[in-house]
Write a protein that holds these residues in place. Structure first.
Motif, mmCIF file in Angstrom:
data_model
loop_
_atom_site.group_PDB
_atom_site.id
_atom_site.type_symbol
_atom_site.label_atom_id
_atom_site.label_comp_id
_atom_site.label_asym_id
_atom_site.label_seq_id
_atom_site.Cartn_x
_atom_site.Cartn_y
_atom_site.Cartn_z
ATOM 1 N N ARG A 1 -3.816 -1.006 -10.830
ATOM 2 C CA ARG A 1 -3.401 -2.385 -10.653
ATOM 3 C C ARG A 1 -3.238 -2.630 -9.183
ATOM 4 N NH1 ARG A 1 2.251 -5.566 -12.740
ATOM 5 N NH2 ARG A 1 1.473 -7.508 -12.993
ATOM 6 N N LEU A 2 -3.794 -3.828 -8.631
ATOM 7 C CA LEU A 2 -3.685 -3.794 -7.372
ATOM 8 C C LEU A 2 -2.320 -4.450 -6.828
ATOM 9 C CD1 LEU A 2 -5.321 -4.282 -4.419
ATOM 10 C CD2 LEU A 2 -5.666 -6.785 -5.044
ATOM 11 N N VAL A 3 -1.561 -3.811 -5.815
ATOM 12 C CA VAL A 3 -0.118 -4.161 -5.877
ATOM 13 C C VAL A 3 0.003 -4.566 -4.318
ATOM 14 C CG1 VAL A 3 0.674 -2.635 -7.396
ATOM 15 C CG2 VAL A 3 0.487 -1.933 -5.300
ATOM 16 N N ALA A 4 -0.962 -4.473 -3.317
ATOM 17 C CA ALA A 4 -0.873 -4.917 -2.157
ATOM 18 C C ALA A 4 -2.225 -5.340 -1.385
ATOM 19 C CB ALA A 4 0.069 -4.036 -1.188
ATOM 20 N N LEU A 5 -2.117 -6.491 -0.587
ATOM 21 C CA LEU A 5 -3.603 -6.583 0.051
ATOM 22 C C LEU A 5 -3.526 -7.301 1.477
ATOM 23 C CD1 LEU A 5 -6.461 -7.628 -0.855
ATOM 24 C CD2 LEU A 5 -5.215 -9.804 -1.475
ATOM 25 N N SER A 6 -4.453 -7.199 2.231
ATOM 26 C CA SER A 6 -4.491 -7.824 3.445
ATOM 27 C C SER A 6 -5.981 -7.873 3.755
ATOM 28 C CB SER A 6 -3.847 -7.262 4.592
ATOM 29 O OG SER A 6 -3.909 -8.032 5.776
ATOM 30 N N GLY A 7 -6.322 -8.736 4.663
ATOM 31 C CA GLY A 7 -7.738 -8.691 4.876
ATOM 32 C C GLY A 7 -7.927 -9.871 6.216
ATOM 33 N N GLU A 8 -9.419 -10.263 6.276
ATOM 34 C CA GLU A 8 -9.741 -11.198 7.436
ATOM 35 C C GLU A 8 -10.382 -12.443 6.923
ATOM 36 O OE1 GLU A 8 -12.128 -8.191 10.271
ATOM 37 O OE2 GLU A 8 -12.940 -8.653 8.559
ATOM 38 N N ARG A 9 -9.885 -13.465 7.282
ATOM 39 C CA ARG A 9 -10.410 -14.915 6.892
ATOM 40 C C ARG A 9 -11.134 -15.556 7.839
ATOM 41 N NH1 ARG A 9 -5.846 -18.648 3.981
ATOM 42 N NH2 ARG A 9 -5.033 -18.905 6.372
ATOM 43 N N GLY B 1 6.492 -0.742 2.960
ATOM 44 C CA GLY B 1 5.758 -0.486 4.422
ATOM 45 C C GLY B 1 4.443 -0.890 3.815
ATOM 46 N N TYR B 2 3.940 -1.586 2.924
ATOM 47 C CA TYR B 2 2.681 -1.434 2.353
ATOM 48 C C TYR B 2 2.020 -2.706 3.453
ATOM 49 C CZ TYR B 2 3.381 1.196 -1.847
ATOM 50 O OH TYR B 2 3.525 2.085 -2.867
ATOM 51 N N ALA B 3 2.698 -3.898 3.339
ATOM 52 C CA ALA B 3 2.192 -4.921 4.349
ATOM 53 C C ALA B 3 1.920 -4.550 5.654
ATOM 54 C CB ALA B 3 3.211 -6.097 4.338
ATOM 55 N N ALA B 4 2.826 -3.690 6.407
ATOM 56 C CA ALA B 4 2.510 -3.437 7.787
ATOM 57 C C ALA B 4 1.286 -2.452 7.886
ATOM 58 C CB ALA B 4 3.779 -2.766 8.369
ATOM 59 N N LEU B 5 1.278 -1.600 6.837
ATOM 60 C CA LEU B 5 0.288 -0.569 6.889
ATOM 61 C C LEU B 5 -1.220 -1.450 6.538
ATOM 62 C CD1 LEU B 5 -0.941 2.470 6.636
ATOM 63 C CD2 LEU B 5 -0.413 2.338 4.104
ATOM 64 N N LEU B 6 -1.308 -2.240 5.796
ATOM 65 C CA LEU B 6 -2.622 -2.735 5.575
ATOM 66 C C LEU B 6 -3.042 -3.755 6.595
ATOM 67 C CD1 LEU B 6 -2.130 -3.662 1.758
ATOM 68 C CD2 LEU B 6 -3.681 -2.184 2.878
ATOM 69 N N VAL B 7 -1.762 -4.443 7.467
ATOM 70 C CA VAL B 7 -2.233 -5.277 8.429
ATOM 71 C C VAL B 7 -2.782 -4.341 9.432
ATOM 72 C CG1 VAL B 7 -1.174 -6.951 10.211
ATOM 73 C CG2 VAL B 7 -0.626 -7.026 7.875
ATOM 74 N N ARG B 8 -2.222 -3.163 9.706
ATOM 75 C CA ARG B 8 -2.598 -2.232 10.878
ATOM 76 C C ARG B 8 -3.960 -1.737 10.516
ATOM 77 N NH1 ARG B 8 0.574 2.697 10.737
ATOM 78 N NH2 ARG B 8 -0.740 3.299 12.506
ATOM 79 N N HIS B 9 -4.554 -1.670 9.241
ATOM 80 C CA HIS B 9 -5.821 -1.528 8.774
ATOM 81 C C HIS B 9 -6.752 -2.276 9.207
ATOM 82 C CE1 HIS B 9 -6.504 2.396 6.602
ATOM 83 N NE2 HIS B 9 -5.089 2.288 6.237
ATOM 84 N N VAL B 10 -6.526 -3.721 8.904
ATOM 85 C CA VAL B 10 -7.054 -4.918 9.267
ATOM 86 C C VAL B 10 -7.202 -5.093 10.787
ATOM 87 C CG1 VAL B 10 -7.383 -7.471 9.119
ATOM 88 C CG2 VAL B 10 -6.615 -6.090 7.303
#
Length: 230
Positions: free
Chosen positions: A144-152, A174-183
């Motif tokens: 199940r997808l539980v956290a997300l971030s990307g480019e718009r 810390g999921y949000a910060a981790l994903l934002v760093r990936h983006v």
């Protein structure tokens, strides 16, 4: 890495900048207005604040649309509903170290799980093909997808970090910060400056972004153009 003064100035009308920049191929003309295809994003834009839009152009719309930055003037019978300001932030730090890949997935741009998750936090903004606007990363728990971030939005010199969303019950990990760093890292590999928009009243999110190296650039209006009843 940094933006030119012209690039920073263009961010004052970000939807217009994107539809005349990195995403010009997506721009749909509605008279003087431009908008994204409805299944990509619910945003429209005018070239300058307060520009009058005639009823004939507005009649081409089939759903409400959102404006960020420049807000049009509309004729009687139409409503522009203010939604509260957004804070625009631009990354001004150095190179982002490659974050750990374990547990982070590059998502299929048409994965319907992205729309399902974002509807929890900001319903209506993420559409069936929003994922085609850039790269989206996610974290799964038991499938199940539980956290997300990307480019718009893609303004050329800068791209927007967006869809930062964590499912209730998974916050504080810390999921949000981790994903934002990936983006952000992916953008920097392309030579692009990361930027983003956040609700001006969301002090917690603004604090997270400031800790990641973003600075506040300006406050922008955010409004919904409401179609008159049939």
């Amino acid at each position: 890495m940094g933006m030119t003064e012209q690039g920073l100035a263009g961010l004052a009308n970000p939807v217009w900048a994107a539809l005349h920049g990195g995403q010009r191929q997506l721009a749909q003309p509605l008279g003087a207005m431009r908008r994204y295809p409805p299944d990509v994003a619910p945003f429209a834009a005018v070239p300058e604040e307060g520009m009058p839009v005639p009823a004939g152009d507005l009649a081409l719309l089939r759903e409400d649309v959102f404006f960020v930055g420049a807000i049009p003037a509309v004729p009687p019978g139409w409503e522009v509903r203010e939604l509260g300001g957004v804070t625009q932030m631009v990354y001004t730090g150095g190179a982002i170290a490659a974050p750990p890949r374990e547990g982070v997935t590059l998502l299929d741009p048409l994965d319907p799980a992205m729309q399902e998750l974002t509807d929890v936090a900001f319903p209506g903004y993420f559409r069936a093909r929003t994922g085609t606007m850039g790269r989206y990363f996610g974290i799964f728990d038991q499938g199940r997808l539980v956290a997300l971030s990307g480019e718009r939005m893609d303004m050329g010199e800068a791209r927007e970090v967006s869809a930062v969303c964590t499912r209730p019950g998974y916050m504080g990990r810390g999921y949000a910060a981790l994903l934002v760093r990936h983006v952000m890292h992916a953008m920097q590999e392309d030579g692009i400056t990361p930027m983003l928009h956040v609700g001006s009243g969301n002090a917690r999110a603004i604090g997270i972004y400031e800790a990641l190296g973003f600075i506040r650039v300006r406050q922008l209006r955010h409004a919904r153009l409401v179609l008159p009843p049939p």
